[in-house]
Design a protein around this motif. Sequence first.
Motif, PDB file in Angstrom:
ATOM      1  N   GLN B  98    -122.846 150.029 -59.727  1.00 25.31           N
ATOM      2  CA  GLN B  98    -122.957 151.078 -60.595  1.00 25.31           C
ATOM      3  C   GLN B  98    -123.916 152.368 -60.385  1.00 25.31           C
ATOM      4  O   GLN B  98    -124.010 153.233 -61.111  1.00 25.31           O
ATOM      5  CB  GLN B  98    -123.698 150.513 -61.987  1.00 25.31           C
ATOM      6  N   ASP B 122    -130.934 150.480 -60.393  1.00 26.00           N
ATOM      7  CA  ASP B 122    -129.888 149.698 -60.734  1.00 26.00           C
ATOM      8  C   ASP B 122    -129.885 148.411 -59.795  1.00 26.00           C
ATOM      9  O   ASP B 122    -129.404 147.280 -60.331  1.00 26.00           O
ATOM     10  CB  ASP B 122    -128.700 150.265 -60.442  1.00 26.00           C
ATOM     11  N   ARG B 184    -125.045 147.417 -68.380  1.00 29.21           N
ATOM     12  CA  ARG B 184    -125.679 149.016 -68.227  1.00 29.21           C
ATOM     13  C   ARG B 184    -125.343 149.944 -69.406  1.00 29.21           C
ATOM     14  O   ARG B 184    -124.221 149.727 -69.722  1.00 29.21           O
ATOM     15  CB  ARG B 184    -125.222 149.521 -66.695  1.00 29.21           C
ATOM     16  N   LYS B 189    -119.570 156.602 -67.133  1.00 32.36           N
ATOM     17  CA  LYS B 189    -119.258 155.642 -66.242  1.00 32.36           C
ATOM     18  C   LYS B 189    -119.836 156.018 -64.721  1.00 32.36           C
ATOM     19  O   LYS B 189    -119.980 155.017 -63.958  1.00 32.36           O
ATOM     20  CB  LYS B 189    -118.177 154.922 -65.999  1.00 32.36           C
TER      21      LYS B 189
END
Lengths: 158, 292
Positions: B98, B122, B184, B189
């Motif tokens: 991500q 992340d 998340r 995105k």
Amino acid sequence: MTTQTLTMKLNGEEVTVQVKPSAMLVEVLRDQLELTGTKVACGEGECGSCTVLLDGRPVNSCLVPALKAQGREVLTVEGLASPGELHPLQKAFVEHGAVQCGYCTPGMLMSAKALLDQNPNPTEEEVRVAISGNLCRCTGYAKIVEAILDAGTHEVER
Amino acid sequence: MKWEEYLVPSSLEEALAILKEHQGQARVIAGGTDLIIQLKKKEVTARCLVDITNLDELKGIELEDDFIRIGACVTHQELASSSLIREKAAVLAEGASQVGSPQIRNMGTVGGNIVNAQPAADTVVPLMALEAEVEVVSSDGIRREPLGGLCVGPGQCTVDATAEILTAVRFRALGPNQGSAFARLAKRKALSLPILNTAVVVTLNDGGDTFQEVRLAVGPVAPTPFRARKAEEALRGAAVEAQAIAAALELAAQEAQPRTNPVRGSEEYRREMVKVLLRRSIERAVQAARGS
């Protein structure tokens, strides 16, 4: 300021150039080697217009110190076409009208090239992930995605 | 002032010697995806950059006994695509996948993500759920310590990038009856900072109906990523059912300290979303544990 020596394989040819230690790869490509196909917009790794391939992987050349390319392979948009003939991706971009203002195009092409080299038959979702680091401010994504799918062996459903 | 030297040492000893010689004027650079921006904005200065990404000691993902050791210069892309990580620490592969964009994931490293110490990093949130420890080397020797104590505030890490090198991160591979998941929340995105990250590791009993242990890591709803310890305690020994999970997550929401933020939303919204994302992560982690 003293310079340091950078030797890299650039678009298939070995190149040696004296660079400032603080130079970013995109500055060396554009300002010293006069390869102005690679663009700069945000300068912060957010837009992807400076995307080049480093050892086959897309990177933001505005955030890569030039000396990181030491001894490695760099491919820019200038290295895509062969003499007298556009790369299949470039042809597909033209055919699909995927070039609008054109500023994101070199970066889009390089991200697409990295994808198709790894995965010649991607799904639409895989294409969208592959270009997720490239912004098109004309918002012409649909045609870009179609062009990349077409350039692969994928049959675009119409 | 911009850096005047860019050095690429070929051994860890050489890298440490350069740092020592420059007495605080040289700084370690790995992928550079955060550091270069900070240098461009003059938030950080250095006279010399020491690139550690060519050091073999800092590469590779290995399973040693029951532990996974990840070299600090392993990239997010390598983590996300590693079959070992996907199988034995899925939460970390999901978090790494991500980060930023493909371009950032190809350059950015796990060690850099830790040392840069952002409250929602992340890979750090998953590594906290995995109870990772880090290995830090300086000319004085080597120290190992829990990852959880490293980040002391937004952007503040106890690893001194002008004198020390974070070389590896290590944690126990997930085994039978264990599962993990990451969630998340962000506006887009890709190329979007997280509003909220949650990472969960669960250990179930043999029947798969009771929590033996639950680890809940959350960011950025406090100055640093944190573990929701009260909620974890409430779930220890609890039945795997919605009511018990919902009750525990009320505690997690109280442990979070979100502030209203124009980018990340109101305090109330963020507190509510802590429960939502943790619940989703727990559900997926339970499924993974039952299938393991």
